[in-house]
Design an enzyme around this catalytic site. Structure first.
Site, PDB file in Angstrom:
ATOM      1  N   GLU A 302      30.464  37.911  34.649  1.00 35.23           N
ATOM      2  CA  GLU A 302      30.803  39.305  34.401  1.00 35.23           C
ATOM      3  C   GLU A 302      30.314  39.850  33.067  1.00 35.23           C
ATOM      4  OE1 GLU A 302      34.593  36.904  33.235  1.00 35.23           O
ATOM      5  OE2 GLU A 302      33.017  36.800  34.751  1.00 35.23           O
ATOM      6  N   GLU A 336      33.531  40.983  40.237  1.00 35.99           N
ATOM      7  CA  GLU A 336      32.869  41.059  38.929  1.00 35.99           C
ATOM      8  C   GLU A 336      33.038  42.430  38.278  1.00 35.99           C
ATOM      9  OE1 GLU A 336      31.917  38.341  37.599  1.00 35.99           O
ATOM     10  OE2 GLU A 336      32.250  37.247  39.460  1.00 35.99           O
ATOM     11  N   HIS A 339      36.312  42.778  36.602  1.00 36.13           N
ATOM     12  CA  HIS A 339      36.319  42.118  35.292  1.00 36.13           C
ATOM     13  C   HIS A 339      35.920  43.059  34.161  1.00 36.13           C
ATOM     14  CE1 HIS A 339      37.365  37.981  35.776  1.00 36.13           C
ATOM     15  NE2 HIS A 339      36.400  37.684  36.609  1.00 36.13           N
ATOM     16  N   GLU A 358      40.912  36.058  35.841  1.00 35.87           N
ATOM     17  CA  GLU A 358      40.460  35.628  37.158  1.00 35.87           C
ATOM     18  C   GLU A 358      41.460  35.941  38.276  1.00 35.87           C
ATOM     19  OE1 GLU A 358      37.548  35.066  37.452  1.00 35.87           O
ATOM     20  OE2 GLU A 358      36.841  34.381  35.494  1.00 35.87           O
TER      21      GLU A 358
END
Length: 884
Positions: A302, A336, A339, A358
């Site tokens: 990310e 991603e 993130h 996560e």
């Protein structure tokens, strides 16, 4: 028929309102955050100049780092790994400059920079370091990716450069404060060949051509961020551009693959707009680039404003790729991009709170995928992933979601299903309890208050408490700070035609009888066949619930709870024929819980097999993925070839009917998931030796030049063909691997080759992996997974031991702890677990023991299940010559 609609709000409210108080961690404090580096010197800004050598094996560089010294210090300590320093200078605001002497500690990956004279006084300084480093072949720091392109009908070898900094690899590219709590801005300059493209976190600010034919590419100053989010990519690339909400979007691929990025671009636009609204804080950068790498990392990273993906997980061709590929592309992009807020804009203070990155990105990806693609069955796939967490969380080697990470070298140990999938499950529970609006208000407050800063879980609880006007930390901290989960025992008796159901709990473990006897406040939703339901909070003592009539009782209806359910014999017998009438989420949960109980020795294998035999015309791909995986687990416990043949015939009988319903080829009007079921069943039937399936797979492979194999089933076809490969087929698969220019094709060919069972061909394949034919990470992965994939675990294990120094030399530093565990994990003999631990102690350092212990625990579990259940599975297979 079960007619139950689960109210997640009711479920989670019952849970959270009664959770026992635990001692939660404190809110974020810079001074008390763990780490190796002293906090009396902090970086503010990095100016990095990177000059890769033409050979792409090393680089020269300079780092100018603006720092603040809070109190007098005798030296400055920074992280550095495999860097050679040429000079170190410290310039004060007055212009005075001092040379510093570096002292390296390779074990800690630190460098102590000491002046010759007095301590360094408090104030602002610029630290200047000229140095050089290695460009490796593993995704650590700055590394090279070798790939192939087809030019005018011939294969051409290419190289590109990429970075992978998480968790602690930035120190391989530049010296600095390589811990997430130290945020700073970055300005990066790369000196590269004039024909190449360079991508980093920020847009290019200046490009200057040099007399030597190279160019100097400068990138704009970044926002403050931790070192693990720095990204730099250099190569021959095509660019697909677009924009959304005023943000410039770019997708970079290797030459010739830009058109296959269009689906990723559409997904990106949809997701970025959705997240901008959801978080209440607009994406803070002016651009978002995404880079499709032809190798290197297996998944994605990310990097802020420069997300990197393996192209095999990111590119999608509507005309040639499967629905499974499309779903995977959407899911990984959703993860991603999430993130960019949870992880990048707000960063966990230390690796013990990795779940804030996560777990949240996993939860958000599932939420977004289900929102925009409701027909994909995303919640059920997430439930299967949750089941992986339940499996890991029931073992001796489990850990809480928030688990201490004493040494950053061990940070990779917590990148697992407990952190990701259990973390996501906790967030789903919280959202259900608070309601979507209140939960989102808490998230928005959290992001707004801590943007460009760091947090602990306690900060998240604080903002959810403010939004909900409840003490969320007091209610919820136990679910992140305590390992494991319970099994709920369901016992039913009839009194005058009415049902009295007794619920009791205890900690569930697979093979850890010495685990602490923890208890939980467990919300249990019971449903009967009439659709009546009762919600109860099960505490330490058993509880009784009453229903109007006796019959099958289903616990954890809707699969909203994080626990296992175990039924008395009579109740289970009533559930078996009702299985096919349950909602898919309940079918999966009943199957999964029963199989876990078999592994734990609480029930025998015939209970699980009775359920599978009653699946009937099951059409859900997720359920078949679970079933085929469980049948393979049982099959791998059988040592006798004769018994193996008996069980294989039983597997064929189990799967023949559902396979007949989907067949080999797509049918008009069939559900989209039919192709995914088809792939799963072809793979399982081929592994079990179904003669007609093997012949058809071989026929389709032979005819592939004139009639390409359907992408939806191609991986399964290739794996079946590989498993029974002779010389000609082996060579064909090898040439397919060598000629592949797409990562998907490479992965499929390598997976098929790992299926090869012919011992002479298998040895040739393993010897090939010792050469430079493949990138070292790919070679090591294949060598250590061959025994598991083809069942020749002893042959694979002995080859690894014979060539262990060479294989360890190929592996990356963070990959070495996995070499022996991965090669041994297919064993089902407890003595092998002891051998694995002994060899790990002999050949590797103490940091490798955790992965070895996890694999050894898994081997011992299989050994115990084999002793109990393999004979029962064989008896069941022999007793069921037909399946109606």
């Amino acid at each position: 028929m079960y007619r139950v609609r689960i109210d997640a709000l009711t479920l989670a409210a019952t849970l959270l309102l009664c959770i026992a108080s635990v001692s939660a961690e404190p809110r974020f404090s810079f001074a008390t955050t763990p780490g190796k580096l002293p906090k009396d010197v902090v970086p503010k800004h990095y100016a990095l100049r990177i000059v890769p050598a033409a050979t792409y094996d090393r680089f020269d560089a300079e780092a100018l780092i603006d720092i603040e010294v809070a109190r007098p210090v005798r030296a400055i300590v920074v992280n550095a790994a495999e860097l050679s320093f040429k000079s170190v200078r410290l310039r004060a605001g007055t212009g005075d400059e001092t040379n510093l002497t570096p002292s390296f500690d390779p074990q800690l990956e630190t460098v102590t920079l000491t002046p010759a004279a007095a301590p360094i006084a408090p104030g602002s300084y610029r630290l200047g370091i000229e140095y050089s480093g290695k460009i490796g072949k593993h995704p650590q720091g700055l590394y090279q990716i070798a790939y192939k392109e087809r030019e005018e009908g011939r294969l051409v070898e290419k190289l590109m450069l990429a970075t992978q900094m998480e968790p602690v690899q930035a120190r391989r590219l530049f010296p600095g404060w390589d811990e997430p709590v130290f945020r700073a801005s970055f300005e990066i300059v790369a000196v590269i060949d004039a024909s190449l493209t360079a991508v980093s976190n920020m847009p290019q600010s200046r490009v200057e051509l040099r007399p030597d034919g190279r160019k100097e590419v400068s990138f704009a100053r970044s926002v403050p961020m931790p070192t693990y989010l720095v990204g730099l990519f250099v190569g021959e690339m095509d660019l697909l551009e677009d924009s959304v909400d005023g943000i410039r979007l770019g997708i970079h691929t290797v030459k010739g693959k830009r058109e296959r990025a269009r689906y990723a671009m559409e997904a990106t636009k949809e997701l970025l707009h959705y997240y901008n609204d959801y978080f209440g804080e607009a994406y803070p950068l002016v651009k978002l680039d995404q880079i499709a790498l032809p190798g290197g990392i297996g998944g994605a990273m990310e990097n802020w404003g420069a997300i990197a993906y393996n192209e095999g997980r990111f590119l999608y061709d509507p005309g040639g790729d499967s629905l499974r590929q499309k779903q995977g592309v959407y899911g990984i992009i959703a993860h991603e991009i999430a993130h960019q807020w949870f992880g990048n804009l707000v960063t966990m203070a230390w690796w013990d709170n990795l779940w804030l990155n996560e777990g949240f990105a996993s939860w958000m990806a599932g939420k977004a995928s289900a929102r925009f693609n409701p027909r994909w069955g995303t919640p059920l796939r997430d439930a299967l992933w949750k089941d992986q967490a339940l499996s890991e969380d029931a073992r001796r080697t489990t850990h809480p979601i928030q688990t201490p990470v004493e040494n950053d070298a061990r940070a990779m140990d917590v990148f697992d299903a407990v952190t990701y999938a259990k973390g996501a499950a906790v967030l789903r529970m919280l959202e259900g309890y608070l309601g979507e609006d209140v939960f989102r208000a808490g998230v928005r407050g959290y992001v707004r208050a801590h943007r460009f800063s760091n947090t602990t879980t306690a900060d998240f609880w604080h903002h959810l408490s403010g939004a909900s006007r409840q003490d969320i930390g007091k209610l919820v901290a136990g679910w992140t700070e305590q390992p494991g989960y319970p099994v709920v025992k369901v016992l039913q008796r009839c009194e005058n035609g009415a049902a009295v159901v007794t619920l009791a709990q205890e900690r569930f473990t697979l093979n850890d009888p010495k685990a602490p006897a923890l208890t939980w406040n467990v919300p249990v939703i019971l449903a009967d066949e009439a659709g009546t339901r009762r919600t109860a909070l099960l505490e330490r003592d058993p509880q009784e619930l009453r229903f109007g009539r006796c019959g099958a009782m289903l616990a954890n209806a809707g699969d909203t709870g994080y626990y296992r359910s175990q039924y008395d014999e009579r109740n289970f017998r009533l559930l078996v024929p009702a299985l096919k009438r349950l909602p898919a989420s309940d079918r999966l949960r009943l199957l999964s819980d029963t199989f876990a109980l078999v592994q734990a020795g609480r029930v025998d294998a015939t209970r699980y097999l009775a359920l599978v035999e009653n699946l009937g015309a099951e059409t859900d791909r997720t359920i078949w993925d679970h079933v085929t995986g469980s049948l393979r687990f049982l099959s791998d416990l059988i040592d006798s070839p004769g018994d193996q043949a008996v069980f294989d015939r039983y597997v064929v009988r189990l799967l023949d009917t559902p396979f007949a319903s989907v067949g080999w080829d797509a049918r008009p009007g069939e559900p989209a998931d039919a192709a995914l079921v088809r792939r799963s069943l072809i793979e399982a039937l081929g592994r079990a030796g179904h003669e007609a399936v093997v012949r058809e797979a071989q026929s389709r492979f032979a005819a592939r030049a004139g009639k390409p194999i359907d992408a939806a089933i191609r991986p399964a076809v290739l794996n079946v063909v590989g498993r029974y490969a002779g010389e000609a087929t082996y060579e064909a698969l090898l040439q397919r691997m060598r000629g592949a220019i797409d990562m998907t094709d490479k992965w499929e060919a390598q997976a098929a080759l790992r299926q090869v069972r012919d011992p002479s061909l298998l040895r040739r394949l393993m010897e090939l992996m010792l050469t430079d034919e493949l990138p070292p990470s790919d070679a090591v992965f294949n060598l250590t997974h061959i025994g598991d994939d083809n069942g020749r675990v002893e042959l694979g294990w002995q080859f690894v031991l014979e060539h262990l120094p060479a294989i360890l030399a190929k592996a990356s530093p963070r990959g070495r702890p996995h070499v022996l565990p991965d090669a041994a994990s297919a064993f089902n003999d407890a003595a092998r677990a002891d051998e694995l631990i002994a060899l790990t102690r002999l050949h590797l350092d103490a940091t490798a023991l955790y992965q070895a212990e996890k694999a050894a625990d898994w081997i011992r579990l299989k050994a115990s299940v084999k002793t109990r259940e393999a004979p029962r599975a064989i008896v069941r297979a022999q007793a069921r010559p037909r399946l109606d």
